[in-house]
Design a protein around this motif. Structure first.
Motif, PDB file in Angstrom:
ATOM      1  N   SER A  61       0.950  -1.205  -0.055  1.00 50.54           N
ATOM      2  CA  SER A  61      -0.056   0.086  -0.163  1.00 50.54           C
ATOM      3  C   SER A  61       0.802   1.226  -0.023  1.00 50.54           C
ATOM      4  O   SER A  61       0.354   2.257   0.280  1.00 50.54           O
ATOM      5  N   THR A  80     -14.322   3.606   9.960  1.00 55.79           N
ATOM      6  CA  THR A  80     -14.310   3.024   8.621  1.00 55.79           C
ATOM      7  C   THR A  80     -13.246   1.672   8.561  1.00 55.79           C
ATOM      8  O   THR A  80     -12.189   1.615   9.257  1.00 55.79           O
ATOM      9  N   GLU A  81     -13.617   0.815   7.419  1.00 59.83           N
ATOM     10  CA  GLU A  81     -12.574  -0.095   7.091  1.00 59.83           C
ATOM     11  C   GLU A  81     -12.283   0.364   5.603  1.00 59.83           C
ATOM     12  O   GLU A  81     -13.152   0.267   4.823  1.00 59.83           O
ATOM     13  N   GLY A  82     -10.761   0.429   5.482  1.00 56.19           N
ATOM     14  CA  GLY A  82     -10.657   0.823   4.109  1.00 56.19           C
ATOM     15  C   GLY A  82     -11.256   2.101   3.439  1.00 56.19           C
ATOM     16  O   GLY A  82     -11.858   2.056   2.300  1.00 56.19           O
ATOM     17  N   LYS A  83     -11.622   3.093   4.537  1.00 56.34           N
ATOM     18  CA  LYS A  83     -12.421   4.227   4.138  1.00 56.34           C
ATOM     19  C   LYS A  83     -13.911   3.869   4.053  1.00 56.34           C
ATOM     20  O   LYS A  83     -14.758   4.882   3.554  1.00 56.34           O
ATOM     21  N   ARG A  84     -14.543   2.741   4.266  1.00 52.50           N
ATOM     22  CA  ARG A  84     -15.850   2.636   4.142  1.00 52.50           C
ATOM     23  C   ARG A  84     -16.349   2.665   5.623  1.00 52.50           C
ATOM     24  O   ARG A  84     -15.951   1.626   6.256  1.00 52.50           O
ATOM     25  N   PRO A  85     -17.393   3.115   5.829  1.00 52.75           N
ATOM     26  CA  PRO A  85     -18.116   3.073   7.023  1.00 52.75           C
ATOM     27  C   PRO A  85     -18.457   1.784   7.698  1.00 52.75           C
ATOM     28  O   PRO A  85     -18.908   1.017   6.839  1.00 52.75           O
ATOM     29  N   GLU A 131      -9.981   2.500  10.604  1.00 54.97           N
ATOM     30  CA  GLU A 131      -9.640   3.823  10.782  1.00 54.97           C
ATOM     31  C   GLU A 131     -10.667   4.259  11.719  1.00 54.97           C
ATOM     32  O   GLU A 131     -11.945   3.983  11.634  1.00 54.97           O
ATOM     33  N   GLU A 173     -12.137   8.226  13.374  1.00 56.01           N
ATOM     34  CA  GLU A 173     -11.869   9.677  13.353  1.00 56.01           C
ATOM     35  C   GLU A 173     -12.829  10.140  14.688  1.00 56.01           C
ATOM     36  O   GLU A 173     -13.873   9.504  15.047  1.00 56.01           O
ATOM     37  N   ARG A 224      -7.256  11.684  13.972  1.00 49.64           N
ATOM     38  CA  ARG A 224      -7.669  10.414  13.208  1.00 49.64           C
ATOM     39  C   ARG A 224      -6.503   9.305  13.566  1.00 49.64           C
ATOM     40  O   ARG A 224      -5.396   9.814  13.641  1.00 49.64           O
ATOM     41  N   GLU A 238      -5.285   5.198  12.217  1.00 47.54           N
ATOM     42  CA  GLU A 238      -5.697   4.036  11.523  1.00 47.54           C
ATOM     43  C   GLU A 238      -4.464   2.954  11.963  1.00 47.54           C
ATOM     44  O   GLU A 238      -3.491   3.216  12.129  1.00 47.54           O
TER      45      GLU A 238
END
Length: 686
Positions: free
Chosen positions: A19, A449-454, A665, A667, A676, A678
């Motif tokens: 990544s 979030t997981e990989g920026k998805r809530p 992640e 916030e 924030r 992660e």
């Protein structure tokens, strides 16, 4: 078959590490160096073990495992990041910064890692006056209207609560309002008989609230919930009588001081509400008050502001004039005055000022401009903000330091519990840039979030700040100087253990030449404690640093409120801190939410090393013979704020039978501030 296994390991490692630009695994694959795939597999296994060790609180073990992973993949960014995290939690912040900086130089971590490096590096510098001489600016406000609905009228003073909420006195609408940290009204108190122009509110040593009623010519004592207990005082000019009572304070003996505006004096009541005496009239030494307003008691020195004379005057607890702290004409129109560390904080027309109680030096912290304004009170809340009431503007302001608004919160995901996957539990800590915990946050203050998805099913299931018991480790100094204090040590251990009321657990560690665990169990089992039962003998050279490290390490997996209590003469030998530096010891305790407190056999300042650890870990120092005894030590420990929160959610990620590194992640938001973090974790192997 061997090639197939190697390929599986290699692909799994790519899912962990691929990544970041310049990723070493990616470069190996591009160069076709298949002979290194086995080393990538070994690195993956050591990394997975290191993550599990980290979340179990075994930071030294995690460091070894991440070091092994790096031996297989030197310079791998994600391993460097986790190695830095492990060093940080182990208290070795200098090495943590070095590992993080190596990853940052390879463009790893986006904006988050450089911000973490900046904050950790900045707060390693001790700043004991953080806040007192800082500029504040508005971070938010609690409006007096909601649409066309009036919420309150003419706020005049406020009182912070340990849970981050505040009480606000509304003079115009004759009520108390209870606000949470987000500015939501939790409760309103108008009193059984109704308040009559309430002015000020303080919390008494009993835990009750005390409100002055300017037009009612009385004081009202309330339970913490706002239920009326009794009234004090009545209208008049005699002892215990008032005309227009305004601001309040309490001394160490529970005596109550109120500025009696209509009689140009200060009236003193005992803790039962009986009038004792008054002071402030003109005499041979003092010119007399013209308009006494704000009052504060600091270490039994009584300070009173005069809004007409524009100065602050000092008296003793008996009302004898001692001198002037702030020269007359310095203040414009002083109102409330409260204690803030070694300072007084004064609301002065359109300014918020702090005054050094030793020198009288004045610093301007904030200004509301030159418009329609009259600041009547400013108090520090539990989260390092100033709560400012503006009487004329009809506003309640939340003011924060500019550096906090720009830098935001320091959020750390400390533990991930995935044993019940797909249900995942996070333990995270929210602080400001100077380690001060942020308390009172609710579920709506967090986003996971997981990989920026809530995620789904997020819940806030606990806040350590609300814990009503703590785990404690007592370190008993076994130096020769302690041989004359055996009975005092027995009394201290028994009294502190009894004050725990059977809650939490206690460990005892002997600080001799080699620190030794002596006891672990319920505080109830220490009712007959005797220092003569300790196994370790007295010694000339005690390894105090090793004892501190052993004690703190034993608390890493303890209750979220946790503390060390060091029972000592306060003296140290030349070799007491040969193994660990003071900064590393303090960092280890701070990063694992352990406070360090001292019970001293001598009524004198301890050695500088002991004082440093105490002052830099939110601890307190107590004299074994203090008049009030030691039963309140645990109360003080429980009152230390904690910014640790526990949240749960349901993951939707695929685990690859427990070998895939799963990202998460978090916030945290509060008004105009946020932070924030992660991290990642592994689900149980299948």
């Amino acid at each position: 078959m061997k090639k197939t296994i190697i390929a599986v390991f290699s692909l799994a490692l790519v899912s962990i590490f691929a990544s970041s630009q310049g990723n070493l695994v990616d470069s190996f694959r591009e160069e076709g160096q298949g002979e290194r795939s086995s080393e990538a597999g070994f690195a993956e296994e050591e990394f997975r073990l290191g993550v599990h060790s980290y979340y179990r609180g075994n930071y030294n073990e995690a460091i070894l495992e991440f070091e092994k992973a790096l031996s297989y993949l030197p310079g791998e960014n994600r391993i460097l990041e986790w190695l830095g995290k492990s060093y940080y939690m182990a208290g070795v912040e200098g090495e943590a910064l070095r590992q993080w900086d190596m990853a940052r130089q390879q463009d790893w971590g986006g904006l988050l890692l450089p911000n973490k490096i900046e904050i950790v590096g900045d707060r390693r510098v001790t700043d004991t006056e953080y806040g007192f001489t800082q500029r504040y600016t508005e971070a938010g406000s609690y409006s007096n209207v909601n649409g066309k609905t009036l919420i309150y009228s003419h706020p005049i003073s406020s009182l912070p609560n340990p849970d981050g909420s505040i009480w606000v006195v509304a003079y115009g609408s004759n009520e108390l309002l209870h606000y949470d940290v987000n500015g939501v009204v939790l409760d309103r108190v108008r009193g059984l008989e109704g308040f009559d122009r309430p002015m000020d509110i303080i919390r008494l040593s009993s835990g009750h609230l005390l409100v002055s009623e300017c037009a009612g010519n009385r004081l009202s004592e309330l339970e913490p919930t706002g239920k009326l207990v009794k009234h004090m005082g009545k209208k008049g000019r005699g002892v215990g009588e008032l005309i227009g009572p305004q601001y309040l304070a309490e001394d160490s003996q529970g005596n109550i001081y109120v500025t009696d505006y209509g009689n140009y004096r200060v009236v003193v009541f005992d803790q039962d509400g009986n009038g004792l005496f008054s002071f402030g009239k003109k005499d041979d030494e003092f010119a007399g008050f013209k308009s006494p307003t704000g009052i504060a008691v600091w270490q039994d020195r009584v300070f009173v502001a005069d809004s007409v004379r524009g100065g602050v005057y000092e008296f003793d607890r008996s009302g004898n004039y001692k001198g002037i702290l702030v020269e007359e004409g310095t203040l414009k129109k002083a109102e409330a005055m409260k204690c803030w560390g070694n300072y007084l904080i004064i609301a002065d027309l359109n300014r918020v000022l702090t005054v050094d109680v030793y020198t009288g030096a004045v610093f301007e912290n904030a200004s509301s401009g030159n418009g329609k304004t009259q600041i009547t009170s400013a108090v520090p809340d539990r989260n390092g903000n100033l709560i400012v009431t503006d009487f004329k503007a009809n506003e309640i302001y939340v003011m924060s330091k500019m550096s906090e608004l720009i830098g935001g919160f320091f959020v750390q995901i400390e533990r991930v519990h995935s044993d019940s996957f797909p249900k995942v539990t996070l333990e995270l800590k929210v602080e400001n840039r100077k380690r001060q915990p942020i308390v009172g946050l609710g579920e709506g203050n967090f986003l996971i979030t997981e990989g920026k998805r809530p995620v789904s099913g997020m819940q806030l299931v606990g806040s350590a700040n609300n814990n009503t018991f703590a785990d404690v480790t007592m370190i008993i100094d076994r130096s020769y100087a302690m041989r004359d204090y055996e009975e005092q040590v027995n009394t201290a251990v028994r009294e502190i253990a009894a004050s725990m009321e059977g809650k939490g657990s206690v460990q005892i560690v002997s600080a001799s030449s080699v620190p030794t665990p002596e006891f672990t169990g319920s505080p109830a089992d220490l009712s007959n404690f005797s220092v003569r039962a300790l196994k370790e003998p007295y010694a000339s050279n005690c390894a105090i640093d090793l004892a501190m490290r052993l004690a703190a390490n034993g608390l890493v997996n303890a209750e979220k409120k946790r503390a060390i209590i060091y029972i000592s003469s306060g003296e140290v030998s030349d070799v007491a801190f040969n193994n660990y530096s003071l900064s590393d010891l303090a960092a280890f305790m701070n990063n694992n939410s352990v406070s360090f407190n001292t019970i001293l056999m001598n009524n004198a300042a301890p050695a500088a090393e002991i004082g440093y650890i105490t002052d830099n870990t939110m601890g307190e120092s107590y004299y074994v013979y203090r008049p009030e005894g030691l039963s309140s030590v645990m109360k003080d420990i429980l009152a230390i704020p904690s910014g640790v929160y526990i949240l749960t959610y349901t993951s939707s990620l695929s685990t690859d039978f427990g070998r895939r590194y799963l990202p998460v992640e978090v916030e945290a938001y509060l008004l105009s501030r946020s932070g924030r973090d992660e991290t990642g974790y592994f689900a149980p192997l299948q």
